[in-house]
Motif scaffolding. Structure first.
Motif, short mmCIF file in Angstrom:
data_model
loop_
_atom_site.label_atom_id
_atom_site.label_comp_id
_atom_site.label_asym_id
_atom_site.label_seq_id
_atom_site.Cartn_x
_atom_site.Cartn_y
_atom_site.Cartn_z
N ALA A 154 0.84 -1.20 0.00
CA ALA A 154 0.00 0.00 0.00
C ALA A 154 0.87 1.25 0.00
O ALA A 154 0.60 2.21 -0.74
CB ALA A 154 -0.93 0.00 1.22
N LEU A 212 0.81 3.90 -3.09
CA LEU A 212 0.44 5.30 -2.82
C LEU A 212 1.58 6.23 -3.21
O LEU A 212 1.36 7.29 -3.81
CB LEU A 212 0.11 5.45 -1.34
N GLN A 220 -6.77 6.12 -4.45
CA GLN A 220 -5.71 6.58 -3.53
C GLN A 220 -6.21 6.55 -2.08
O GLN A 220 -5.47 6.16 -1.17
CB GLN A 220 -5.25 7.99 -3.90
N THR A 223 -6.29 3.03 -0.93
CA THR A 223 -4.91 2.54 -0.71
C THR A 223 -4.39 3.08 0.62
O THR A 223 -3.75 2.35 1.39
CB THR A 223 -4.00 3.00 -1.85
N TYR A 224 -4.66 4.35 0.90
CA TYR A 224 -4.21 4.95 2.16
C TYR A 224 -4.89 4.27 3.35
O TYR A 224 -4.27 4.00 4.38
CB TYR A 224 -4.48 6.46 2.16
N CYS A 275 -5.97 1.19 3.41
CA CYS A 275 -5.33 -0.13 3.54
C CYS A 275 -4.00 0.02 4.28
O CYS A 275 -3.68 -0.79 5.15
CB CYS A 275 -5.11 -0.74 2.15
N LEU A 276 -3.24 1.08 3.96
CA LEU A 276 -1.95 1.32 4.61
C LEU A 276 -2.14 1.52 6.11
O LEU A 276 -1.49 0.85 6.92
CB LEU A 276 -1.29 2.55 3.99
#
Lengths: 289, 112
Positions: free
Chosen positions: A267, A271, B62, B65-66, B68-69
């Motif tokens: 991720a 990103l 995005q 994804t953030y 998920c991070l």
């Protein structure tokens, strides 16, 4: 059976000269024991030494401020990023540290440091070559011949991604059960090299990082082209492991630990690529009627 | 295009993760730069007459994804503190250290 296990444990302890009560990192051994054996103690973590984290815009881009100090890279360069969103995400990483600074959770900071310092001294061509080289041993192209259920699972899950990549880039990739892997035509390599050349140096660092994590260039292209989510890409990368877990059971402290770490790194890399390659342009739509 | 689910779900997930991050500092998450940026970005891409807006999809991707991070880092740290936090050797040689963590971890691993 348990008595035999306990006896084996005692034998093991005696071989390593460990006392019966076990050994912790903080206990010392008596002077009579010849070679003290201590459990591995990781280096002390740095304590959080700042109260506030903020960002500011400087000449080279956006900077991170820890209280009144400007963040620097491991090589001492001023930490500057080209994108505001990336700067905010990095600042959030630093602000979320509590008593100690856990660098292993700060993937975006690490990626920025790598891009700024370039410790491996690689140029754009070398990064692209390193990424495209993975195609020879790409996870989604490497197939097993048995068991039949795994063969079918790989076909059902991986074939659509390969077809998508072939159609999207007008290339041939294919898959193979041979130990040497698929034979990738030269034209495929050329097309992918020229596609990757359209990314800037920072984005390429991110792409190469994701390729190394997922062990697949095809899955990475799926992420950069918004075809796959991070969760999907990680699942596809770990397909055989997931298959074995379904069959034999899940071990939380190993499987889940690795899964979450891989998700976090993928991720972060994805990103990073997107934030380093976007350009924000405001386009006003014409009002009709 | 990736199947992302609804933007509202992603938005709620992001707010939850920002709340977790700021819980320890005691500072409200609405005061953070991350929250302000996300509000601005989601608002900017809300008004559009096109059904398939690539910019909107990019933003959602995005954001997902953030999310998920943030989520996977939180869960990774929780697993690290639960199973690997005492600095003992991991894997099959845990039993040699005699630590209390190792036997429990092995037992957990064999639960149906």
């Amino acid at each position: 059976m348990w008595r035999r296990c306990l006896r084996l444990r005692d034998v093991g302890r005696r071989l390593l000269n460990l006392p019966r009560s076990g050994l912790t990192a903080s206990e010392g051994l008596g002077p009579k024991l010849p070679t003290p054996i201590r459990a591995y103690v990781p280096p002390a973590e740095r304590k959080r030494f700042y109260q506030n984290v903020s960002i500011s815009q400087g000449e080279g881009g956006f900077e991170i401020n820890l209280d009144h100090r400007k963040l620097r890279t491991p090589q001492g360069k001023l930490f500057t990023v080209p994108s505001e969103a990336l700067a905010i995400a990095v600042a959030t990483e630093w602000d979320s540290q509590q008593d100690t600074i856990k660098m292993y959770t700060m993937h975006l900071t690490t990626l920025c440091n790598t891009s700024l310092d370039n410790p491996t001294q690689r140029d754009k061509d070398q990064l692209i070559r390193a990424a495209v080289k993975f195609l020879d041993t790409d996870t989604v192209c490497y197939r097993v011949e048995e068991p039949e259920t795994l063969v079918e699972l790989q076909r059902n899950e991986w074939d659509p991604v390969i077809s998508w990549a072939e159609k999207r880039y007008g290339v041939e990739i294919g898959s193979s059960t041979s130990i040497t892997g698929p034979s990738i035509p030269a034209r495929t390599r050329e097309v992918l090299v020229s596609h990757l050349a359209s990314y800037n140096m920072w984005a390429l660092q991110g792409i190469e990082f994701v390729v190394t994590q997922l062990k697949s260039l095809v899955l990475t292209l799926g992420l950069t082209d918004l075809r796959l989510t991070v969760e999907q890409a990680v699942l596809l990368s770990r397909l055989e492991e997931e298959y074995q877990i379904q069959k034999w059971g899940n071990i939380e402290w190993a499987h889940d630990y690795e899964l979450q770490e891989l998700r976090a790194r993928t991720a972060a890399g994805t990103l990073f690529v997107h934030l380093c390659s976007e350009s924000t342009a405001v386009k006003h739509k014409l009002l009709q009627g | 295009m990736a199947a992302l689910g609804s933007p509202l779900r992603t938005w709620r997930g992001l707010l939850r993760e920002l709340r977790y991050l700021n819980a320890a500092t005691g500072r409200p998450y609405r005061d953070t730069a991350a929250y302000r940026y996300l509000v601005k970005a989601f608002r900017a891409h809300r008004v559009t007459s096109e059904k398939l807006c690539r910019a909107q999809h990019e933003l959602h991707f995005q954001a997902a994804t953030y999310l998920c991070l943030l989520r996977s880092i939180r869960e990774h740290v929780a697993l690290h503190q639960e199973f690997h936090g005492k600095g003992e050797l991991s894997g099959g040689v845990c039993w040699l250290s005699g630590s209390q963590v190792a036997p429990a971890a092995w037992r957990k691993g064999w639960e149906p």
